[in-house]
Write an enzyme that holds these catalytic residues in place. Structure first.
Site, PDB file in Angstrom:
ATOM      1  N   ARG A 204       0.840  -1.195   0.000  1.00 61.41           N
ATOM      2  CA  ARG A 204       0.000   0.000   0.000  1.00 61.41           C
ATOM      3  C   ARG A 204       0.880   1.252   0.000  1.00 61.41           C
ATOM      4  O   ARG A 204       2.079   1.169   0.293  1.00 61.41           O
ATOM      5  CB  ARG A 204      -0.869   0.016   1.271  1.00 61.41           C
ATOM      6  CG  ARG A 204      -1.713  -1.228   1.417  1.00 61.41           C
ATOM      7  CD  ARG A 204      -1.633  -1.813   2.812  1.00 61.41           C
ATOM      8  NE  ARG A 204      -2.286  -3.134   2.871  1.00 61.41           N
ATOM      9  CZ  ARG A 204      -3.570  -3.317   3.093  1.00 61.41           C
ATOM     10  NH1 ARG A 204      -4.350  -2.285   3.324  1.00 61.41           N
ATOM     11  NH2 ARG A 204      -4.075  -4.523   3.104  1.00 61.41           N
ATOM     12  N   ASP A 274      -3.375   3.934   3.843  1.00 61.40           N
ATOM     13  CA  ASP A 274      -3.068   2.517   4.090  1.00 61.40           C
ATOM     14  C   ASP A 274      -4.035   1.605   3.339  1.00 61.40           C
ATOM     15  O   ASP A 274      -3.843   0.395   3.316  1.00 61.40           O
ATOM     16  CB  ASP A 274      -3.112   2.208   5.593  1.00 61.40           C
ATOM     17  CG  ASP A 274      -4.412   2.661   6.243  1.00 61.40           C
ATOM     18  OD1 ASP A 274      -4.728   3.859   6.154  1.00 61.40           O
ATOM     19  OD2 ASP A 274      -5.117   1.829   6.821  1.00 61.40           O
ATOM     20  N   ASN A 275      -5.062   2.187   2.746  1.00 58.42           N
ATOM     21  CA  ASN A 275      -6.010   1.399   1.964  1.00 58.42           C
ATOM     22  C   ASN A 275      -5.870   1.674   0.470  1.00 58.42           C
ATOM     23  O   ASN A 275      -6.803   1.442  -0.304  1.00 58.42           O
ATOM     24  CB  ASN A 275      -7.440   1.682   2.420  1.00 58.42           C
ATOM     25  CG  ASN A 275      -7.715   1.139   3.819  1.00 58.42           C
ATOM     26  OD1 ASN A 275      -7.029   0.219   4.276  1.00 58.42           O
ATOM     27  ND2 ASN A 275      -8.701   1.694   4.492  1.00 58.42           N
TER      28      ASN A 275
END
Ligand code: AMP
Ligand code: MG
Length: 529
Positions: A204, A274-275
């Protein structure tokens, strides 16, 4: 086709990158390492709920293998196959616009990389298989409702043509997990579940950010070089130019992904860095949702209800903001602002170009280069907002609107009016807006001389008849929680061919029923999963 015992693992990620020197799942800050080795928990009674036949095929696993009880043990994390190297990745991230420090795979455990039938590495990862050093105060587990949502949506997105991580299987663990679904002081036990996710890489933006934030240039560079070598091997620029090229390509893929989200009415719900996948895949299906009525301000995520940072219409902007964070993270490897800025600008250009292409295709025209066509696109999006109108139905029915000159204008847009919530509620001026748009759209097609059959076919290929409507997924969850997973199977099968008529399943294409308008799970979701 292989059996599970024939599966060969080639674990590039754990072999090439620095590992945490400490063992165990104690919550901690992990320094100078890209991952920590960790084992899944053993669960009591793993039971297979669903699997993706297409993923079995892609991985070259014989479909009969699914019957083997010891395979279910693998998919639940109870049995580790020879060659697997189980681990949790270290990453950080910006959550809702703020730097959150170390996050990491708190409830995802990578098993290893299988080489698929096309020769590509595919990391298998169990989501909900127990705690890791990155779990902080949480339990590392997942519940059935959110696992069904992840499983179904991964596969649905794939068949819709949206870049996404995939899902191989969904198992229940036989153990309860306590969750406070709405964070309102009402915790309850829910069935625990594990999804086996699959992607060439789960890296990510946040995997880069964590090292940059710590001033750990060395690990940052190792991760960037590894990512280029494994996922972007065509990048051959000398020196720091390679990192700029990496950013540019990641930006491109991110732009392409967001355009696809907009095309099908998908709202991710938690676009934290983070996604955000380095491959431009839709990743981490949490409180996502699908637009029923077209409302660019809508978000399904109740945790974000106040500011609506991640609402549908803001996704292109947020993706760019995230690309800027990745640029910042790569800066120590480049040490020049201008080329990174240029790469970020490239995101915006790419988004614009791809968005125009996408909108043109939804309208059945070739491009939006002509200002009249640009206006037509704008008009379509404003008509969709004149009165509550179902986005999926509107676009699908547009392909059925008759373009002939001598047609009664109201009769022409009758198929479109069926997309209004509810049809009877539309006032005269609202209907007029539909009529005007229909007249202009038809006139433009007469002018362009598009063929009726070809136009409908090309529009049907980009305007799905079926999406994974929020209320449908929720109905499947309600039943599965009662022990009946048949609707999960049915939706999985429905979403295999979202652009086909599938007349016998027409009910799944109808407007969201009124009871689902405000129901939890159908229109409101929290991050609790
Ligand atoms: P998310 O908002 O789901 O992307 O999660 C943000 C961070 O919280 C990630 O580092 C997750 O791994 C972690 N996380 C979320 N739920 C859990 C859980 N039940 N147990 C451990 N970590 C979790
Ligand atoms: Mg996440």
């Amino acid at each position: 086709m292989a059996t599970i015992d024939d599966l060969r693992f080639d674990n590039r990620f754990t072999r090439s990158l620095p590992a945490d020197s400490i063992n165990g799942t104690n919550s901690r800050q992990v320094q100078q390492a890209c991952f920590s080795r960790v084992k899944p928990l053993i669960v009591d009674h793993p039971r297979l709920v669903a699997h993706s036949a297409e993923m079995f095929e892609l991985l070259g696993i014989n479909s009969a293998e699914i019957q083997r009880p010891d395979f279910v043990e693998v998919l639940a994390g109870n049995r580790i196959l020879p060659g697997m190297d189980t681990h949790a990745a270290c990453y950080g991230g910006h959550q809702f616009g703020n730097w959150a420090g170390q996050l990491g795979d708190g409830r995802a455990i990578g098993l290893g990389e299988v080489i698929d039938t096309s020769g590509r590495h595919q990391m298998l990862q169990l989501k909900g298989a127990g705690p890791t050093p990155y779990s902080r105060t949480a339990d590392g587990l997942a519940v059935l409702r959110s696992s069904i949502r992840e499983f179904l949506c991964s596969e649905a997105m794939h068949h819709l043509g949206v870049p996404t991580t995939r899902a191989l299987s969904l198992v229940t663990t036989g153990e309860d997990v306590v969750r406070d679904m709405l964070y309102d002081g009402n915790p309850r036990p829910e069935p625990g579940a594990i999804v086996c996710r699959v992607a060439p890489s789960f890296v990510r933006f946040g995997n880069f950010e964590i090292f940059a934030s710590r001033g750990d240039r060395q690990t940052l560079q190792r991760l960037a070089d590894f990512t280029i070598a494994t996922e972007f091997p065509h990048i051959e620029d000398p020196d720091s130019g390679r990192y700029v090229s990496l950013l540019k390509e990641v930006g491109e893929r991110t732009a392409d992904m967001v355009v696809e989200w907009l095309r099908v009415g998908f709202v991710h719900g938690v676009m934290n860095t983070d996604n955000m996948s380095i491959l431009g895949l839709t990743i981490d299906y949490g409180p996502y949702g699908w637009l029923d009525n077209y409302d660019p301000n809508w978000t399904p995520n109740t945790t974000d209800a106040q500011h609506r940072r991640y609402r549908y219409g803001r996704q292109p902007h947020i993706a760019q903001w995230n690309v800027v964070q990745l640029a910042n993270a790569l800066y120590p490897l480049v040490e020049e602002v201008e080329p990174l800025q240029e790469a970020v600008r490239h995101y915006a250009d790419r988004f614009e170009a791809k968005w125009s292409e996408m909108m043109a295709s939804k309208l059945g025209i070739f491009s939006l280069n002509d200002s009249r066509d640009r206006n037509l696109a704008d008009e379509a999006l404003s008509v969709l907002q004149v009165v509550e109108t179902d986005m999926t139905k509107f676009w699908r029915e547009l392909g059925r609107v008759d373009c002939s000159a001598d047609l009664d204008p109201l009769e022409r847009v009758e198929p479109l009016l069926g997309a209004i919530y509810p049809r009877e509620s539309a006032t005269r001026p609202q209907v007029s807006a539909f009529v005007d748009f229909g007249q202009r759209w038809a006139a433009r097609h007469r002018e362009l001389g598009t063929d009726d059959v070809e136009r409908r076919m090309s529009m049907d290929a980009v305007n799905p008849k079926y999406v994974l409507r929020n209320y449908l997924a929720q109905l499947a969850i309600d039943r599965a929680e009662q022990g009946d997973a048949s609707m999960v199977e049915e939706l999985l099968d429905l979403m295999r061919r979202p652009y086909d008529e599938q007349a016998e399943r027409n009910k799944f294409s109808l407007l969201r029923p009124d009871w689902a308008r405000t129901k939890v799970g159908c229109s409101q979701l929290s991050c609790s999963s």
